[in-house]
Structure formats: C-alpha cells, structure tokens
Enzyme design. Structure first.
Site: not given
Length: 571
Positions: A109, A474, A382, A424, A402
């Site tokens: 991430r 999402g 995504t 986010d 994103n």
C-alpha cells in the site's frame, strides 16, 4: 416496535462503547498452515485485460510460478489499464504458498510523505478541498507497487524480475490498442491532463484523445520498468527514477523527498481468517478495511440459517449485516502500525452475537438511529486478478491508483502516472471521501502511514473446493467480494460467482444500491415494506475468480461479464 428498536440500538451502542477500549496488541491469531496436499497440474488466471492474462501465462511457460505470473500481470495492467492501477500506485495480495502450506498477506500500500499536512486539503472555509485531494501531486502517496513486485520476485518467485517484467516492457515499447474503457476514461479526464505537460504528452498525444484502433506507446513507462527490471527496488526508489519523480512532484507543488522514496518498505502481515459454513475465508487485514468488514458480516450471518429463509428475508439480513460492518469501518480502522485497531473486538463471535441481536427480522434499522453522518455514491475503480498455478500456489491481488486515472499527474521523464490515494485518508475527520466513506482519527494522515483501503483479496478453502477471489469497485469491493464468497459457498462456479447480480449498503448513504435485476418485483416490494430504500445504478465491479474443484482436480476461471475486455483462462 419503534421503542424496541431504540432499545436494541442502545444495546449496540453500549457494545461499541465497551469494545472500543479493547485493542489488539498482537495480530489476531490466523491459520497459517493450510493442508492442501494436491496440486492442480494446470494453471488458471483471471484478470481485467486479455493482454495481462496472456502475460501471466507467458511467464508461467518460462518456468515461473504464480508469484512470477502476478508480477507479469500487475506490470502489464500498469501499461494497458492505467485508469485502474499502475506502478505509480500500490497493491494488496493474499497468497497461498504451496511449498510451505501457508498463507501470507503482502502489503504494498502507498504511504503518506513525511511533509504531509492536512491543511493542504482544506479550503479557506475549512471544507474539504477535493482538487488537492484528488488531482495533482499533493493527492499522491508514495507508490508501493514497484517495491511489492520486486518483493514477490525475490521472496516467492522462481524467475529473475527482468523476465517477469519483460511482457509489460515489450507492450509499453511496441504499443497496443487501448480498449474503449481506457479511451473513455482519458476523454473524461482530458481537461485535467492538460494541466500538466507530461500528462498531456502521455495521454493526449498530438493534443487529442487517442482514437480507437490506434497503436498507443508508452516509452517513458517502458524505460522506468527497464530500470526496475535491471536494479530491482533500487531502480525505482533511488537513482534516476527517484530523482525525476521528486523533481516533477516538487515542481508542481508537491512535497515528496528522496528520503520518502528511499524509506518505503513492503510489509508482510498475517491474513485474517474466518470460518463460515465449513469454509475457511482467508482475507486482508488492516490497513485493508475489507477483510475486517467481510469477517464481521460473515460472523453476524453465521447465526442465521439463511437457507431456510425466503429471498427477501435472507437479503434483508445480509443488508443489515453490511450496514453494521460499515459503521465499524468508519470508526475503528486504520494503519495498524500507527493505531491500535480493536481486531479482537471486531472479529469476536461474541461481538457478532451482540450486533445480531440489534437486527429486527422484518424491519430495517435506519442508519440515522445508529449515528449521524453523510455519504455519497461509491466509485468503481481499481483492478483485481486471481491466479492458481500448476503446483497449487495462489495469488489474489488487488492493485490500485485509487480514482479513475489516479491523480492525472504524470511525473515528467518517467511515464509514471501517480495515484491519488491521499483521499483515502480521513483528511477531514467525519467528512466523506470520494467513495462516500467516512473516517475518524484512526485513519488521519501521518508521515509514513498507510491509508485505509477497501481492497479485499481473498482465498476461500472448503473441503473440496478452493477459490481465489477479489474485485475493484471502491467501497463496493467489500460487498462484491462478500457476495462472491457466498455464491462460491452456495456451490456456484466461477462464472456464477462473477456474474451474480449485486447489491450494496455502506451505512451512509442509507440506501441499498442495486443492479438492474438484482431483486425481482416481489422481493423488492417485501424489502420496501421492511423499510429499505433502493437506488438503482448501472452494473458495477470487475470481479476475477479462479476456482479449483479438488474432487475433479479441475480449474475454472472467469472474468466479470459486465466488461468485455477481461479474460479468465485455464491451460
């Protein structure tokens, strides 16, 4: 009835208040050893793009395993599906390593830069600044995908990184014909691309959106991938690429430093495991919120015999479980390296028992009675792919930049489209992000912190069947994967799992989003009488699933029929 509902809501609030003081100092115990003695003898890959699936099989044919194939698929998607993922973003992967009969979660991430400042995402009146949160260099976290791909090759693959990256480099250099989805996304964002010369150069060659059928080349990204292939992680996070990334970001008003890039680290974490109806669901831990929410929903549903209910009452219970899991999502979850996430509470069957008692069998619980907040429609972005190789290694990987085409900012000289993952974070506590999700201080931005994600790559293991599953979408990722898991457990094949009509509730807005045909007229009427409100929207998601039937030792791969450019293939 209303008085009883209020008492049950008060009970739930008490449970939340009591549990919020409980924190998990250690990861929740997770089943690491999975006894799958068989091997399929052939492989299955399902991804969002035909070229990416073919790249995975190309690497398998060279002697690679599922982890090498994952590098090939992810890097190729970076080239051919930049609207959804790329090396300027990050990924999360739930994996099964056949040699050690163990599961592992790889967290690549993105992270916040050291100079992150919440004031950069506020307007003068204190309201959220959606432009700095979603467009341009301030919206971008430090990418994790390049480090993650190098990590997979070094620790789990059989081939050198340069072999697994070769298909993506070739496609970026020689060119490909963009599909309609990419061309449509470029057209939607062309005004934003025009704000930055390198973005316009890449996505608007000759000053216009590429035409259908034209060959589109990406020499900048090809060169960046070549440096990654030659030098590994250092080829991106130091040297030429790092210097160009930082120079471009800072010239456009961003705040990255060379130290931010050099400090990035891949994290391996223990995946979450939940048992449901004889199946073991292995899924993503924080900083994913998806696995926690899926586990919480399954724990709630485990107390009901759904098979004995009619469709309306069964769907009612699923919706109510979704509502409660998303309520907890908003309040408790964040990067476990920075905040104490109360996993012991959230994943406890006793906690699920308490939540279950707040669900009325034939009446919806208004979200406004649980907590006031605001929200909006979730986005559909995504990408996800699923792989099982001939030896039984498995990869469920969800990759992202994103929102569609990320920040729309390309770092000059690199071809790298940066993510807009800073949105986010809970940049403004209790204000919705672009997906309508709320957040608390647990997900507030801090230097080096990973932002919360809905990504939910999962592996589902039963007595005779195993599935590798995930989806983009999402906040709807969570409910899509949940519904796909339920379809697999109910006996559905890969095509049935990806094709199942979807519905979604995320606490706020207090509506059930439904695909056309998700409920028949009788079910819709019954749910309406229970107090549910519906909002129909166009089909969403792009689920990719591989199922291994261990009785027949056959693989079944399927890509979501809602889009035509994916490919699920077995060979």
């Amino acid at each position: 009835m209303r008085l009883a509902l209020r008492w049950q809501v008060l009970l739930w609030s008490f449970l939340l208040g009591a549990g919020s003081a409980i924190a998990a100092d250690k990861p929740i115990p997770s089943t690491q050893a999975v006894q799958l003695a068989q091997r399929p003898g052939h492989a299955g890959i399902a991804s969002a793009n035909t070229l990416a699936t073919q790249a995975g099989f190309e690497v398998l044919a060279k002697g690679g395993n599922a982890f090498d194939a994952a590098v090939a698929v992810a890097s190729t998607l970076s080239v051919v599906e930049p609207e959804s993922s790329g090396i300027g973003g990050g990924f999360m992967a739930t994996m099964y390593v056949a040699a050690g009969k163990r599961t592992v979660f790889v967290d690549a991430r993105e992270t916040a830069p050291a100079a992150v400042n919440s004031k950069d995402y506020l307007n003068p009146d204190g309201s959220p600044n959606r432009d700095t949160a979603l467009k341009g260099p301030l919206s971008a976290g430090i990418p994790g995908e390049p480090a993650g791909l190098a990590w997979l090759a070094k620790h789990y693959g059989k081939l050198p990184l340069n072999v697994s990256l070769a298909p993506a480099i070739r496609i970026a250099s020689d060119g490909f014909k963009p599909d309609g989805r990419l061309l449509g996304s470029i057209k939607e964002e062309q005004n934003n691309f025009a704000r930055w010369p390198a973005s316009a150069e890449k996505f608007l060659p000759g000053g216009k959106v590429p035409a259908a059928g034209e060959i589109w080349r990406d020499p900048g990204q090809a060169h960046t991938l070549e440096l990654l292939a030659k030098y590994g992680e250092a080829g991106f996070y130091s040297g030429e690429t790092a210097q160009k990334l930082v120079e471009a970001v800072r010239a456009a008003g961003g705040n990255w430093t060379l130290k931010d890039l050099a400090s990035y680290r891949v994290k391996e974490r223990a995946p979450l495991t939940v048992d449901y109806r004889g199946y073991q669901v292995i899924t993503a831990p924080p900083p994913s919120s998806g696995g926690v929410a899926i586990a919480e929903i399954l724990n709630i549903l485990s107390g009901f015999d759904l098979a004995k209910l009619d469709e309306a009452h069964r769907d009612h219970l699923v919706i109510e479980a979704m509502r409660r899991a998303f309520r907890d999502h908003n309040d408790y979850l964040g990067d476990p390296d920075f905040v104490k996430v109360p996993l012991n509470m959230l994943l406890s069957p006793y906690y699920a028992d308490g939540l279950r008692q707040t669900i009325l069998p034939d009446k919806a619980t208004p979200s406004s009675m649980l907590a006031p907040s605001n929200g909006q429609d979730p986005g559909m972005h995504t990408t996800h792919f699923s792989i099982i190789d001939a030896d039984g290694n498995m990869v469920a990987m969800t990759c992202t930049v994103n929102y569609t085409l990320g920040s729309t900012f390309v770092a000059a000289g690199t071809g790298v489209l940066l993510n807009d993952e800073m949105d986010d974070f809970a940049l403004v506590p209790n204000k919705p992000n672009v997906y309508g999700l709320l957040g608390s201080k647990a997900n507030a931005p801090e230097p080096g912190k990973r932002m919360l994600s809905s990504m939910s790559p999962s592996i589902v293991i039963g007595a005779d069947r195993t599935a590798v599953i995930g989806s983009p979408g999402g906040s709807t990722i969570i409910t899509q994967v949940l519904e796909g898991i339920l379809a697999v457990i109910d006996g559905g094949d890969a095509h049935q799992a990806v094709g199942k009509k979807r519905f979604h509730h995320q606490f706020m807005p207090d509506v059930v989003m439904v695909e056309p045909g998700a409920f028949d007229a009788a079910t819709t009427n019954a749910l309406t009488q229970m107090g549910h409100t519906f909002k129909q929207r166009e089909p969403w998601g792009f689920m990719n699933v591989v199922i291994w039937d261990r009785r027949s030792n056959k693989l079944d791969a399927a890509s979501d029929p809602r889009r035509e450019d994916g490919l699920g293939k077995v060979q």
